[in-house]
Design a protein around this motif. Structure first.
Motif, PDB file in Angstrom:
ATOM      1  N   SER A  57       0.848  -1.185   0.000  1.00  0.00           N
ATOM      2  CA  SER A  57       0.000   0.000   0.000  1.00  0.00           C
ATOM      3  C   SER A  57       0.884   1.236   0.000  1.00  0.00           C
ATOM      4  N   THR A  58       0.409   2.277  -0.630  1.00  0.00           N
ATOM      5  CA  THR A  58       1.118   3.565  -0.582  1.00  0.00           C
ATOM      6  C   THR A  58       0.208   4.618   0.028  1.00  0.00           C
ATOM      7  N   ARG A  59      -0.909   4.920  -0.652  1.00  0.00           N
ATOM      8  CA  ARG A  59      -1.806   5.978  -0.184  1.00  0.00           C
ATOM      9  C   ARG A  59      -2.365   5.693   1.196  1.00  0.00           C
ATOM     10  N   THR A  60      -2.876   4.475   1.403  1.00  0.00           N
ATOM     11  CA  THR A  60      -3.511   4.169   2.684  1.00  0.00           C
ATOM     12  C   THR A  60      -2.505   4.231   3.828  1.00  0.00           C
ATOM     13  N   ARG A  61      -1.330   3.647   3.637  1.00  0.00           N
ATOM     14  CA  ARG A  61      -0.333   3.638   4.719  1.00  0.00           C
ATOM     15  C   ARG A  61       0.130   5.050   5.047  1.00  0.00           C
ATOM     16  N   PHE A  62       0.438   5.846   4.032  1.00  0.00           N
ATOM     17  CA  PHE A  62       0.891   7.213   4.287  1.00  0.00           C
ATOM     18  C   PHE A  62      -0.214   8.058   4.904  1.00  0.00           C
ATOM     19  N   SER A  63      -1.456   7.813   4.493  1.00  0.00           N
ATOM     20  CA  SER A  63      -2.575   8.565   5.054  1.00  0.00           C
ATOM     21  C   SER A  63      -2.740   8.264   6.537  1.00  0.00           C
ATOM     22  N   PHE A  64      -2.651   6.985   6.913  1.00  0.00           N
ATOM     23  CA  PHE A  64      -2.723   6.624   8.328  1.00  0.00           C
ATOM     24  C   PHE A  64      -1.548   7.233   9.093  1.00  0.00           C
ATOM     25  N   GLU A  65      -0.364   7.157   8.539  1.00  0.00           N
ATOM     26  CA  GLU A  65       0.809   7.687   9.234  1.00  0.00           C
ATOM     27  C   GLU A  65       0.688   9.199   9.431  1.00  0.00           C
ATOM     28  N   MET A  66       0.216   9.899   8.405  1.00  0.00           N
ATOM     29  CA  MET A  66       0.016  11.340   8.530  1.00  0.00           C
ATOM     30  C   MET A  66      -1.009  11.645   9.623  1.00  0.00           C
ATOM     31  N   ALA A  67      -2.109  10.888   9.636  1.00  0.00           N
ATOM     32  CA  ALA A  67      -3.159  11.097  10.635  1.00  0.00           C
ATOM     33  C   ALA A  67      -2.629  10.867  12.043  1.00  0.00           C
ATOM     34  N   GLU A  68      -1.891   9.790  12.225  1.00  0.00           N
ATOM     35  CA  GLU A  68      -1.362   9.454  13.549  1.00  0.00           C
ATOM     36  C   GLU A  68      -0.371  10.505  14.038  1.00  0.00           C
ATOM     37  N   LYS A  69       0.484  10.964  13.146  1.00  0.00           N
ATOM     38  CA  LYS A  69       1.490  11.954  13.538  1.00  0.00           C
ATOM     39  C   LYS A  69       0.856  13.315  13.794  1.00  0.00           C
ATOM     40  N   ARG A  70      -0.197  13.638  13.075  1.00  0.00           N
ATOM     41  CA  ARG A  70      -0.883  14.903  13.337  1.00  0.00           C
ATOM     42  C   ARG A  70      -1.560  14.895  14.704  1.00  0.00           C
ATOM     43  N   LEU A  71      -1.854  13.694  15.211  1.00  0.00           N
ATOM     44  CA  LEU A  71      -2.446  13.565  16.545  1.00  0.00           C
ATOM     45  C   LEU A  71      -1.387  13.415  17.630  1.00  0.00           C
ATOM     46  N   GLY A  72      -0.129  13.444  17.227  1.00  0.00           N
ATOM     47  CA  GLY A  72       0.951  13.395  18.206  1.00  0.00           C
ATOM     48  C   GLY A  72       1.366  12.009  18.646  1.00  0.00           C
ATOM     49  N   ALA A  73       0.871  10.959  17.974  1.00  0.00           N
ATOM     50  CA  ALA A  73       1.217   9.591  18.364  1.00  0.00           C
ATOM     51  C   ALA A  73       2.617   9.220  17.889  1.00  0.00           C
ATOM     52  N   GLU A  74       3.226   8.282  18.612  1.00  0.00           N
ATOM     53  CA  GLU A  74       4.468   7.666  18.155  1.00  0.00           C
ATOM     54  C   GLU A  74       4.085   6.566  17.165  1.00  0.00           C
ATOM     55  N   VAL A  75       4.720   6.562  16.003  1.00  0.00           N
ATOM     56  CA  VAL A  75       4.294   5.678  14.925  1.00  0.00           C
ATOM     57  C   VAL A  75       5.417   4.731  14.511  1.00  0.00           C
ATOM     58  N   MET A  76       5.059   3.462  14.396  1.00  0.00           N
ATOM     59  CA  MET A  76       5.976   2.461  13.864  1.00  0.00           C
ATOM     60  C   MET A  76       5.323   1.815  12.653  1.00  0.00           C
ATOM     61  N   ASN A  77       6.111   1.606  11.614  1.00  0.00           N
ATOM     62  CA  ASN A  77       5.606   0.980  10.401  1.00  0.00           C
ATOM     63  C   ASN A  77       6.227  -0.397  10.235  1.00  0.00           C
ATOM     64  N   PHE A  78       5.374  -1.355   9.964  1.00  0.00           N
ATOM     65  CA  PHE A  78       5.776  -2.747   9.865  1.00  0.00           C
ATOM     66  C   PHE A  78       5.560  -3.215   8.432  1.00  0.00           C
ATOM     67  N   ALA A  79       6.628  -3.690   7.801  1.00  0.00           N
ATOM     68  CA  ALA A  79       6.526  -4.204   6.435  1.00  0.00           C
ATOM     69  C   ALA A  79       6.749  -5.706   6.448  1.00  0.00           C
ATOM     70  N   ALA A  80       5.776  -6.446   5.939  1.00  0.00           N
ATOM     71  CA  ALA A  80       5.850  -7.906   5.983  1.00  0.00           C
ATOM     72  C   ALA A  80       7.060  -8.433   5.231  1.00  0.00           C
ATOM     73  N   ALA A  81       7.454  -7.765   4.159  1.00  0.00           N
ATOM     74  CA  ALA A  81       8.569  -8.250   3.349  1.00  0.00           C
ATOM     75  C   ALA A  81       9.884  -8.241   4.120  1.00  0.00           C
TER      76      ALA A  81
END
Length: 303
Positions: A57-81
């Motif tokens: 995914s590109t749009r969905t993952r970046f959209s979630f990450e942007m949303a989480e960071k705008r709310l001040g959350a600490e964000v970790m991204n996990f890639a299955a590969a």
């Protein structure tokens, strides 16, 4: 804020079994977040979110990450590969491992349908569905409803045509369940081999000519790679029969909105000039995905 309280209620697995009031609450909260002038409002400070994408995914993952960071959350991204999943570790064990490390919520995209529901029953953190197989894609549908509501004022009475590969579309399903709760009329248009017969009892299949008379025309990505038998001889043939060409777009009513969940196969399901036309809401949809996902993640992590 929303009414969800328990961990199970704070999860968002789909829209089929969620109430109209809860959906409305998410849409209202998204409007609140869209109206904020500050890029970051740290209501989720000290909260940890993990975006677990077992499917690209590109749009969905970046959209979630942007949303989480705008709310001040600490964000970790996990890639299955790049994970132990490649070595055979189960998705359940992966989620449990991250849960044991203290995350507060997980956003998950999966290829298989049905797995997410089982996961949610076995873990003690809220899970948000970022797309599971051919089942649902709830945040995409929420941003679709939000986009329609901003343009039309209300959803009741709208006729929404969803055109394309209904059979493999989780977006079509989530939009169907959500729109009908608000009194919208949903209809499908697809070649016979791309139809989902089990959905016919909820929304009729109509001709392309009828589909174009709607208030909203939503084109789906053509997943021709899934059709080994060769549904069409070429992409050009699909465009001729089911694509939103310039000529077809010119015949739309003046108020008709054009939508697409993306990624777009330009000049296949929708002509390049139509993507860029003033009545196209495709990039508006992408923009609206951020406040929608802010509302969803706030709901998941704060209650």
């Amino acid at each position: 804020m929303t009414t969800a309280i328990s961990v199970k209620e704070r999860s968002l697995l789909g829209l089929k079994d969620i109430s109209r009031d809860e959906i409305g609450s998410i849409l209202n909260r998204a409007a609140y977040w869209e109206a904020q002038s500050d890029k970051v409002v740290p209501v989720l400070k000290s909260k940890f979110a993990v975006n677990m994408f077992f499917e690209n995914s590109t749009r969905t993952r970046f959209s979630f990450e942007m949303a989480e960071k705008r709310l001040g959350a600490e964000v970790m991204n996990f890639a299955a590969a790049a994970s132990s999943v490649e070595k055979g570790e189960s998705i359940y064990d992966t989620v449990r491992t991250l849960e044991s490390m203290g995350i507060d919520a997980g956003v998950i995209r999966l290829k298989p349908s049905g797995v997410l529901q089982e996961l949610a029953e076995r873990v003690s953190i809220p899970l948000v569905n970022a797309g599971d197989g051919n089942n649902e894609h709830p945040t995409q549908a929420l941003l679709d409803l939000y986009t329609m509501k901003k343009s039309f004022g209300e959803l009741k009475g709208l006729t929404v045509s969803i055109i394309g590969d209904i059979k493999h579309s989780r977006v079509a399903r989530s939009d169907l369940w959500a729109l009908q709760k608000f009194g919208a009329h949903v209809q499908f248009c697809a070649p016979e081999t791309m139809q989902a017969p089990e959905l016919a009892q909820y929304a009729p299949y109509v001709s392309m000519e009828t589909a174009l008379k709607a208030d909203v025309v939503m084109m789906l990505r053509v997943q021709l790679e899934r059709h080994n038998a060769g549904v069409f001889k070429s992409s050009a043939e699909y465009r001729e029969q089911y694509g939103l060409t310039e000529e077809r777009a010119a015949r739309l009513s003046g108020h008709t909105m054009i939508m697409h969940p993306a990624p777009v196969n330009r000049n296949v399901e929708i002509d390049d000039t139509v993507v860029e036309s003033p009545r196209s809401m495709i990039f508006n949809q992408m923009a609206n995905g951020v406040p929608i996902r802010m509302a969803v993640m706030e709901r998941a992590m704060k209650g």
